[in-house]
Each structure stands twice: as C-alpha cells, then as structure tokens.
Write an enzyme that holds these catalytic residues in place. Sequence first.
Site, mmCIF file in Angstrom:
data_model
loop_
_atom_site.group_PDB
_atom_site.id
_atom_site.type_symbol
_atom_site.label_atom_id
_atom_site.label_comp_id
_atom_site.label_asym_id
_atom_site.label_seq_id
_atom_site.Cartn_x
_atom_site.Cartn_y
_atom_site.Cartn_z
ATOM 1 N N ASP A 58 -4.060 6.085 -4.606
ATOM 2 C CA ASP A 58 -3.440 6.073 -5.503
ATOM 3 C C ASP A 58 -4.296 5.482 -7.148
ATOM 4 O OD1 ASP A 58 -0.880 6.718 -4.302
ATOM 5 O OD2 ASP A 58 -0.859 4.856 -3.285
ATOM 6 N N LYS A 86 2.492 0.906 3.575
ATOM 7 C CA LYS A 86 0.826 1.295 2.864
ATOM 8 C C LYS A 86 0.063 -0.783 3.992
ATOM 9 C CE LYS A 86 1.601 4.605 -1.103
ATOM 10 N NZ LYS A 86 1.648 4.300 -1.776
#
Length: 263
Positions: A99, A63
């Site tokens: 997220d 990420k």
Amino acid sequence: MNLFAIFGDPITHSKSPLMHNNAFIKLGENACYNRIRLEDGERLKETFLSLGLQGANITVPHKEKAYEQADQVEGIATTIQAVNTYIYQEGKVIAYNTDAPGFYQSIQSFGTLQSILILGAGGTAKAVAAICKEKGIKTTVLNRSASRLPFFETLGCTCHTWEDFEVHPFDLVVNTTSAGLKDDSLPAPEETLEQILNQSSNAMDAIYGKQTPFLQKAESKGIPNKDGHDMLLYQGVIAFELFTQKRHSREQITQFMQQGLSL
Ligand code: NDP
C-alpha cells in the site's frame, strides 16, 4: 498451477481477483487468484498454509494480524506494522506492505511534493505517513481524536486533532478516513476543510470508484485531484511483481491490471 488469494471480511467487493487474473492470463502465468472471506484473523497464516497458496493479499480488517503472524517482515512494513501481501518462500511466510509504495507511485502524477496533510490516522494513514517520511516529505496528520496519534508522533510527523489545528498551505491533502465511503460526510469540519482546500495545491482520496464529498469540494475549487484508483492499481502491481519474482515489466503488469480493473 500456482494459487493466490485475497483474504478479508467483507471481500465480495474486491477488485483484486480481476486485476491479478487478467495479468496472469495475459502474461502467460500458470496461476489463479481467488477471494476468501475470513472472519477470524487469528487463523490467517494457518489458512494460507493449509490452502497451499504461493502468495496472498490481505485486506480489512486483517492487516495487523497478518503482520503479527508472519515469519518474516520485509521493508517499510516493519515500520507500518501492518501488511497486505504474503509470499510463501522456502517454508516461510514472508510479509510486505505494498500500500505504501503503491500510494507513492500514485502521487507521482502531482509532480514534486514537499508537504502533505493526511486526514485520518487509521491503517491507510500509517502506510501513507511511513512512505512520505521515508521520501523526505514534510508530513502532518490531522485526526478527529487523539488516541491514534502517538504512532505518527513517533514517526516524526506533526500531529493535530480538529481542536488544535491551524491551517497553512500544503502541496497535497489526502483523505485516508472512511468518511464519504458509504455516506456523505466530510473527513473534517466543513469550515476547516474549506480553509485547508483553499490553501492546498492538490487533493486525493484513498477511497476509489466514487467522487466523495471531499473530492467534490476540491473539484469545485479547481484543485487537481484524484481518487484511490491508482493507489489500488499500484499496490496490486507491486504485489504482482512479488508473486511472479519480477519476471515481467512493470509497464506490462500495469497495463493488464488496469484492463482487469475496468472489466
Ligand atoms: P481505518 O478504520 O483504519 O481508519 C479510520 C480513520 O478514519 C480513523 O482515524 C478515524 O478517526 C477516521 N474516521 C472514520 N470515520 C470518520 C469520519 N466520519 N470523520 C472523520 N474521521 C473519520 O480505515 P482504513 O485506514 O482501513 O481505510 C480508510 C479508507 O481508505 C477506506 O475508505 C478504504 O476504502 C480506503 N483504502 C483505499 C486503498 C486503496 O488502495 N485505494 C487501500 C486501503 C484503504 P478516529 O481515530 O477519531 O476514530
């Protein structure tokens, strides 16, 4: 056909293909979503482009690398400095973090929250802390060691290690560590955790698909609690909205992704 994928290492366990493909089929999208194991995160953008993907999700451990390689970073991802979604648009790779809003959507079931205690200070904790601060929730971070805390101090969170933490009441305590994922460990020393849970109104674990020792403790004390299933679902729903440019209602996407998750 529009092609999508999730990149990570390991990746075989990922539920994202089931969620996205079920929603693509049920909503009549001419699209397909695959999983790709990528060892070298440096090659993420290059691989994304060479496969002709329209969009992708990125998971552990890439990420941060995904953030660094994007042509453009949107929204709260600029604060978190980690992204889990790529969109290919007009020759550019645009990056998002779903997220954070996915977590926020998942905690709506607990009602209005004014304070949160985050256990852990890794990538998931960054997303959780950033959205909580953005929403005006008083945010405290408790981590085993100090080295990752400066990011959270800059964000305006109250930060502690296990050594200097004094327990007080919280509306929600959330485990973002991997303690309990593959073992029976707790995310903080047992005595501290007992005191935290005795004074917390709700508990959540980012880990999904199992009742961790942390959640077992919360459950045994009668504290409302949930695992990371809804967070996983909603980060996927928000990514799907980006993939399909909001052509479908959030309710329908959620229904079909939920169905995909239980396949
Ligand atoms: P990271 O590796 O980035 O974070 C690790 C953090 O956990 C560090 O702060 C580390 O402390 C702490 N930690 C690790 N092991 C222990 C332990 N045994 N006891 C106490 N603290 C510990 O992890 P991620 O943020 O990438 O992921 C964390 C969890 O969140 C994973 O289990 C993952 O499955 C879950 N997750 C769920 C999602 C969902 O959609 N539901 C989305 C993303 C992640 P230190 O700094 O001292 O090393």
